[in-house]
Design a protein around this motif. Structure first.
Motif, PDB file in Angstrom:
ATOM      1  N   VAL A  91       8.556  40.582   0.994  1.00  0.00           N
ATOM      2  CA  VAL A  91       8.353  41.339   2.232  1.00  0.00           C
ATOM      3  C   VAL A  91       9.394  40.939   3.270  1.00  0.00           C
ATOM      4  O   VAL A  91       9.972  41.797   3.953  1.00  0.00           O
ATOM      5  N   GLU A  92       9.661  39.651   3.396  1.00  0.00           N
ATOM      6  CA  GLU A  92      10.689  39.199   4.342  1.00  0.00           C
ATOM      7  C   GLU A  92      12.062  39.775   3.967  1.00  0.00           C
ATOM      8  O   GLU A  92      12.819  40.205   4.849  1.00  0.00           O
ATOM      9  N   ALA A  93      12.377  39.798   2.667  1.00  0.00           N
ATOM     10  CA  ALA A  93      13.645  40.382   2.222  1.00  0.00           C
ATOM     11  C   ALA A  93      13.688  41.878   2.534  1.00  0.00           C
ATOM     12  O   ALA A  93      14.719  42.407   2.963  1.00  0.00           O
ATOM     13  N   PHE A  94      12.569  42.559   2.329  1.00  0.00           N
ATOM     14  CA  PHE A  94      12.492  43.988   2.653  1.00  0.00           C
ATOM     15  C   PHE A  94      12.769  44.213   4.135  1.00  0.00           C
ATOM     16  O   PHE A  94      13.571  45.082   4.505  1.00  0.00           O
ATOM     17  N   LEU A  95      12.120  43.434   4.967  1.00  0.00           N
ATOM     18  CA  LEU A  95      12.296  43.595   6.415  1.00  0.00           C
ATOM     19  C   LEU A  95      13.719  43.288   6.852  1.00  0.00           C
ATOM     20  O   LEU A  95      14.205  43.866   7.829  1.00  0.00           O
ATOM     21  N   ALA A  96      14.396  42.405   6.118  1.00  0.00           N
ATOM     22  CA  ALA A  96      15.783  42.052   6.432  1.00  0.00           C
ATOM     23  C   ALA A  96      16.779  43.022   5.789  1.00  0.00           C
ATOM     24  O   ALA A  96      17.989  42.871   5.953  1.00  0.00           O
ATOM     25  N   GLY A  97      16.258  44.002   5.011  1.00  0.00           N
ATOM     26  CA  GLY A  97      17.143  44.952   4.338  1.00  0.00           C
ATOM     27  C   GLY A  97      17.833  44.369   3.126  1.00  0.00           C
ATOM     28  O   GLY A  97      18.862  44.873   2.678  1.00  0.00           O
ATOM     29  N   LYS A  98      17.261  43.308   2.540  1.00  0.00           N
ATOM     30  CA  LYS A  98      17.906  42.608   1.433  1.00  0.00           C
ATOM     31  C   LYS A  98      17.068  42.583   0.156  1.00  0.00           C
ATOM     32  O   LYS A  98      17.368  41.828  -0.755  1.00  0.00           O
ATOM     33  N   LEU A  99      16.023  43.394   0.088  1.00  0.00           N
ATOM     34  CA  LEU A  99      15.169  43.396  -1.091  1.00  0.00           C
ATOM     35  C   LEU A  99      15.902  44.013  -2.274  1.00  0.00           C
ATOM     36  O   LEU A  99      16.430  45.116  -2.177  1.00  0.00           O
ATOM     37  N   GLU A 100      15.927  43.283  -3.380  1.00  0.00           N
ATOM     38  CA  GLU A 100      16.502  43.815  -4.615  1.00  0.00           C
ATOM     39  C   GLU A 100      15.390  44.496  -5.388  1.00  0.00           C
ATOM     40  O   GLU A 100      14.399  43.867  -5.741  1.00  0.00           O
TER      41      GLU A 100
END
Length: 135
Positions: A92-101
């Motif tokens: 979720v943190e990666a998603f919010l940062a635009g970095k989710l793979e």
């Protein structure tokens, strides 16, 4: 924004249709302001999209997911980020940062086959690639 993640023991559960829990995150101004684990009451596959819709979820992060479930999510206007594995909070943190793979073409099309061998996650369905290998 409300994000749900298929959930088991802190991690993303590998098979959407067999998840027993979702972790649901409320997002405000790009930050998690609340999260809770919600059970599926033993419902699977088609009913899960209805559960998410009832929870007012607009985004789902998961591992493997079949075409029927993808269609149900699309009908409910829930954006899908499939093929994700690892820690749920970190995803979720990666998603919010635009970095989710994630894999926008995730397709777990072997339902009802080989689930006794460990399910979708055992051969990579939730490991950032499409699962069309017949296993």
């Amino acid at each position: 924004m409300r994000i749900a993640v298929t959930y088991e023991g802190g991690n993303i559960f590998h098979h959407f249709g067999r998840t027993e829990q979702f972790k649901v995150y409320d997002i405000d101004n790009g930050n998690v302001v609340h999260s809770e684990v919600v059970g599926t009451d033993g419902n699977g596959h088609g009913a899960l999209a209805e559960i998410l819709n009832g929870l007012q979820v607009d985004t789902l992060i998961c591992g493997g997911i079949g075409g029927g479930a993808q269609a149900a999510l699309a009908d409910a206007n829930i954006k899908l980020y499939g093929g994700v594995s690892g820690n749920a909070d970190a995803a979720v943190e990666a998603f919010l940062a635009g970095k989710l793979e994630f894999n926008s073409n995730i397709q777990c099309n072997h339902h009802e086959e080989h689930h006794h061998e460990g399910g979708c996650g055992s051969h990579g369905c939730g490991a950032n690639h499409a699962c069309a290998d017949g296993h």
